[in-house]
Design an enzyme around this catalytic site. Structure first.
Site, mmCIF file in Angstrom:
data_model
loop_
_atom_site.group_PDB
_atom_site.id
_atom_site.type_symbol
_atom_site.label_atom_id
_atom_site.label_comp_id
_atom_site.label_asym_id
_atom_site.label_seq_id
_atom_site.Cartn_x
_atom_site.Cartn_y
_atom_site.Cartn_z
ATOM 1 N N GLU A 285 0.840 -1.204 0.000
ATOM 2 C CA GLU A 285 0.000 0.000 0.000
ATOM 3 C C GLU A 285 0.875 1.254 0.000
ATOM 4 O OE1 GLU A 285 -3.691 -0.448 2.266
ATOM 5 O OE2 GLU A 285 -3.339 1.575 3.001
ATOM 6 N N GLU A 288 2.025 1.857 -3.357
ATOM 7 C CA GLU A 288 0.924 2.377 -4.170
ATOM 8 C C GLU A 288 0.692 3.864 -3.884
ATOM 9 O OE1 GLU A 288 -2.588 0.004 -3.654
ATOM 10 O OE2 GLU A 288 -3.586 0.973 -5.360
ATOM 11 N N CYS A 311 -7.964 -2.229 4.210
ATOM 12 C CA CYS A 311 -7.736 -3.369 5.113
ATOM 13 C C CYS A 311 -9.022 -3.887 5.719
ATOM 14 C CB CYS A 311 -6.851 -2.968 6.293
ATOM 15 S SG CYS A 311 -5.353 -2.192 5.803
ATOM 16 N N SER A 331 -7.123 1.740 -2.258
ATOM 17 C CA SER A 331 -5.929 0.989 -2.633
ATOM 18 C C SER A 331 -6.344 -0.402 -3.105
ATOM 19 C CB SER A 331 -5.022 0.874 -1.410
ATOM 20 O OG SER A 331 -4.140 -0.200 -1.567
ATOM 21 N N LYS A 370 -14.578 -10.409 8.535
ATOM 22 C CA LYS A 370 -13.493 -11.256 8.029
ATOM 23 C C LYS A 370 -14.006 -12.627 7.635
ATOM 24 C CE LYS A 370 -9.789 -8.690 8.298
ATOM 25 N NZ LYS A 370 -9.187 -8.253 7.035
ATOM 26 N N GLU A 373 -15.208 -12.123 4.307
ATOM 27 C CA GLU A 373 -14.082 -11.863 3.397
ATOM 28 C C GLU A 373 -13.446 -13.179 2.917
ATOM 29 O OE1 GLU A 373 -10.526 -8.633 3.731
ATOM 30 O OE2 GLU A 373 -10.220 -10.459 4.881
ATOM 31 N N GLU A 378 -12.986 -14.085 -5.267
ATOM 32 C CA GLU A 378 -11.710 -13.628 -5.835
ATOM 33 C C GLU A 378 -10.530 -13.974 -4.932
ATOM 34 O OE1 GLU A 378 -14.246 -11.743 -4.875
ATOM 35 O OE2 GLU A 378 -13.627 -9.862 -3.940
ATOM 36 N N CYS A 515 -10.270 -1.796 15.031
ATOM 37 C CA CYS A 515 -10.486 -3.237 15.262
ATOM 38 C C CYS A 515 -10.561 -3.605 16.745
ATOM 39 C CB CYS A 515 -9.367 -4.049 14.625
ATOM 40 S SG CYS A 515 -8.963 -3.531 12.960
#
Lengths: 586, 159
Positions: A285, A288, A311, A331, A370, A373, A378, A515
């Site tokens: 990141e 980037e 994230c 990002s 998560k 996720e 993908e 978090c």
């Protein structure tokens, strides 16, 4: 003082500022009035006080009816009784009436011992159920992340406040009326068919077992006992500053060593660390950020700025659902947990000679999104996910207890190498502003070629909803912004859509405080001090680390040398970056 | 999202109603009233249009629509049937009429037959208490009814 109000509570004088509720005034002199629907994380935007449950009623002299103390402001000369016979009787009756439409299957309820209704029943000395009423039949659902059993809902509206006022996701709310009232997603659909981001904040505040996490502990136990599988663990930064609470430790106790030891005792073959993935995220990141900045400074007008962190999986869901026109801003870097999975199942698995299908990567997360996720298509190779599944901090605690492990006798152990090595920059990912600070440590040094004079960026720390800072990069003023909660994210995204978001880098975390207050953490039960203590511990963990910048992590350097080449290399793009989808509901 | 497809004109009509009330979220109930009087009911796509115009979550609109019994998400049949449950009709057995309508049409109160022909509702008094028990079918009022009459009445409306 002019704005102070004087009153008597349980015959004791108290003086509080104008605008204070009776509930807070009582708390200030150590009188703890029981409350159920009320929740107020002071200093954050988290508040729900619909005065719906009437558990907190008190008697006020001169008033005919009992008053809900959470919604009644103090007045001069008020005389309040919080424990008169009338109040105690009424309060008990209110609780008994709630129980009359509750399954009362506490023994097997996932919320047993953590349920606020159960605690009140004990506190009010309720020993029988005097009212037998009709039971409402409501929906049950198990999604990738959240389990919903609305039979246990007491209509406190906390989840509705979180979903609408704090997160502005607008999925959960009351439908129908009277006895048929239920809290349901939009058009009474399943969560998966709505704009739900799986942030899990509804679960974090639910007082009963109506909203809980999807439990993956049985699945994990099976894998741990399967001799054909190699099972590896990666716990997130925020887990190690909260897990101790589940074993009676003081909030804010750092238990990194016991965490590693407990995972090993559970039977994980290798105990690694998501913090390694966090350092890797900063490499990608950060590169980037630098890439876009250089193009921008070179006069390229098509560069998308600000670049936004990616994230947080609930935040990703939020912009895919609500801002599909702005998908080029975040990002493309995957989250630390997914980066970890991608590297574990390629670089490390090849090194160890473990076939992909034999390897089970389990993440331990403060987060419920998560879990979703992990299931994204993908993030799979031929149907095999990079991270097989995720368990929450709470689930890990339950597993440790179930596996006969004496927490207090666990030694402090280290994570395994090489995917267990991490810097202090990775440790702070768990608090709002942490990813930004970690990125700045690397971006500054790579951009300027100089060593940071001061490693802490305190201006992006703390519980303010939206924070901003300006960093001098060899004369170039880098403007950054940090937001937590999706409501604050929406403010920024609406500005971006209007072309008025004058920053270069923006960090967003969906949960209040980051978090550390994720939907999978030990329940805070409305106590904001717990969240503050966890944040403090996160920064203590950072300052105790010998390496505090991601690019100085030797095992990260080795990974690039042996396998990835450079940040943003072709292989990095293939393994560590992703793309986003328009998930708006048409 | 929904099997129901909203025609462009109907969608435009809903938007105009919202605009007439200045897209004010405080006017939600008035907007729902007017929309239902125009379209007959408030299906999901209509609620989504209203939410979008007012800048509120579709859940909020849905919450209000399900709270008030006046609002309905099911279209009325081409031939609406209403059984009077007013006092006079009730004491003369209107509840048994209603049960028979439910049985013959195979739908519950508030529902519409799958072919969209009949819908069944209850009401309180049509001002024909002398003819109790009373039911209205389309524009026609039927009085002094017996449960045994129901099948015949429904058959009158065969295509």
């Amino acid at each position: 003082m002019e704005n102070m109000i004087n009153l008597l509570i349980d015959k004791r004088p108290v003086s509080v500022p104008k605008g204070t509720t009776v509930l807070d005034a009582a708390a200030s002199i150590g009188i703890n009035i029981p409350a159920l629907c009320h929740m107020d994380l002071k200093g954050t935007c988290v508040k729900s006080s619909p005065a719906a449950c009437r558990i907190c009623v008190v008697e006020i002299e001169g008033r005919r009816n009992l008053a809900p103390s959470c919604a009644t402001m103090v007045t001069e000369g008020m005389v309040v009784s919080t424990n008169s016979a009338r109040v105690v009787r009424a309060r008990k009756t209110v609780a008994e009436l709630i129980l009359s439409d509750h399954p009362n299957d506490c023994l097997t309820c996932p919320k047993c011992n953590h349920c606020e209704l159960q605690q009140l029943v004990t506190r009010f000395n309720i020993r029988e159920m005097p009212y037998k009423g009709e039971q409402s039949e409501r929906k049950k659902e198990v999604t990738a992340a959240i389990t919903r059993n609305m039979d246990k809902c007491i209509l406190c509206r906390r989840c509705e406040s979180m979903c609408n006022n704090v997160q502005t996701v607008g999925v959960l709310g009351a439908v129908k009326r009277g006895f048929e009232t239920t809290i349901a997603p939009t058009f009474d659909r399943m969560f998966s068919e709505t704009d739900c981001t799986y942030c899990g904040q509804c679960v974090a505040v639910c007082p009963t077992g109506a909203l809980t996490e999807r439990d993956n502990t049985d699945r994990l136990l099976e894998d741990l006992n399967n001799p054909d599988k190699i099972v590896i663990a990666q716990p997130a930064p925020a887990v190690r500053v909260a897990l101790g609470e589940e074993f009676g430790m003081k909030p804010g106790t750092i238990v990194t060593g016991k965490l590693a030891a407990s995972l090993r005792a559970l039977g994980f073959d290798y105990v690694f660390d998501t913090d390694f993935g966090a350092d890797l995220t900063i490499m990608e990141e950060g590169a980037e950020i630098l890439h876009r900045l250089k193009a921008f400074l070179g006069g390229d007008k098509s560069v998308k700025l600000p670049i936004m962190t990616s994230c947080c999986p609930a935040w990703v869901n939020f912009y895919e659902h609500n801002y599909p026109d702005l998908l080029e801003y975040p990002s493309s870097a995957k989250s630390p947990a997914q980066m970890f999975g991608a590297i574990a199942k390629t670089y490390w698995a090849q090194k160890m000679g473990i076939p992909r299908e034999k390897l089970v990567v389990v993440s331990v997360m403060p987060c419920l999104a998560k879990k979703y996720e992990c299931e994204r298509e993908e993030f799979k190779v031929n149907g095999n996910p990079d991270v097989d599944y995720s368990i929450s901090t709470r689930e890990l605690a339950r597993l440790i207890k179930r596996s006969n492990i004496d927490w207090n006798k666990l030694p402090d152990e280290d994570f395994d190498k090489p995917l267990g090595e991490s810097s202090g920059a990775a440790a702070i990912f768990g608090a709002t502003g942490g990813v930004m600070e970690a990125a700045l440590r690397t971006v500054y040094e790579v951009y300027t070629g100089k060593t940071l004079p001061r490693i802490e960026f305190t201006e992006v720390r703390g519980l303010d909803g939206i924070k901003e800072a300006e960093i001098d990069l060899n004369g170039f003023k880098l403007k950054v912004c940090v937001a937590h909660t999706l409501g604050n994210a929406r403010i920024l995204m609406d500005k971006l859509r209007a072309g008025d978001l004058p920053y270069h880098v923006v960090e967003v975390m969906a949960c209040p405080g980051g978090c550390i207050d994720g939907g999978g953490q030990p329940y805070h039960h409305g106590n904001v001090d717990i969240i503050k203590a966890r944040a403090k511990a996160i920064y203590a963990e950072d300052s105790g680390k010998p390496i505090r910048k991601s690019h100085e992590n030797p095992d990260i350097q080795k990974l690039y040398k042996e396998f990835l080449g450079e940040p943003l290399s072709e292989r990095s793009h293939q393994l560590l970056h992703t793309h986003y989808f328009d998930k708006s509901i048409k | 999202m929904s099997e129901f497809k909203l025609s462009c004109e109907a969608a435009r009509e809903v938007e105009e109603i919202c605009e007439k009330f200045h897209n004010d979220p405080g006017e939600l109930i008035s907007i729902l009233h007017e929309t239902q009087s125009k379209l007959g009911y408030l299906p999901e796509p209509v609620q989504r249009i209203i939410a979008g115009k007012l800048g509120i979550a579709p859940q909020k609109v849905y919450g209000v629509v399900t709270f008030y019994s006046f609002f309905t998400m099911t279209p009325k049949g081409r031939i609406p049937i209403s059984v009077c449950l007013g006092t006079a009709c009730y004491v003369r057995g209107a509840d048994k009429l209603l049960e028979e309508f439910k049985r013959v049409l195979n739908i519950d109160v508030g529902e519409t037959t799958p072919d969209g022909k009949f819908s069944l509702d209850c009401l309180r008094c049509v001002g024909a208490c002398g003819l109790a028990p009373v039911a209205t079918v389309g524009d026609k009022v039927y009085g002094r009814l017996n449960p045994s009459d129901i099948k015949k009445i429904v058959a009158e409306y065969a295509d």
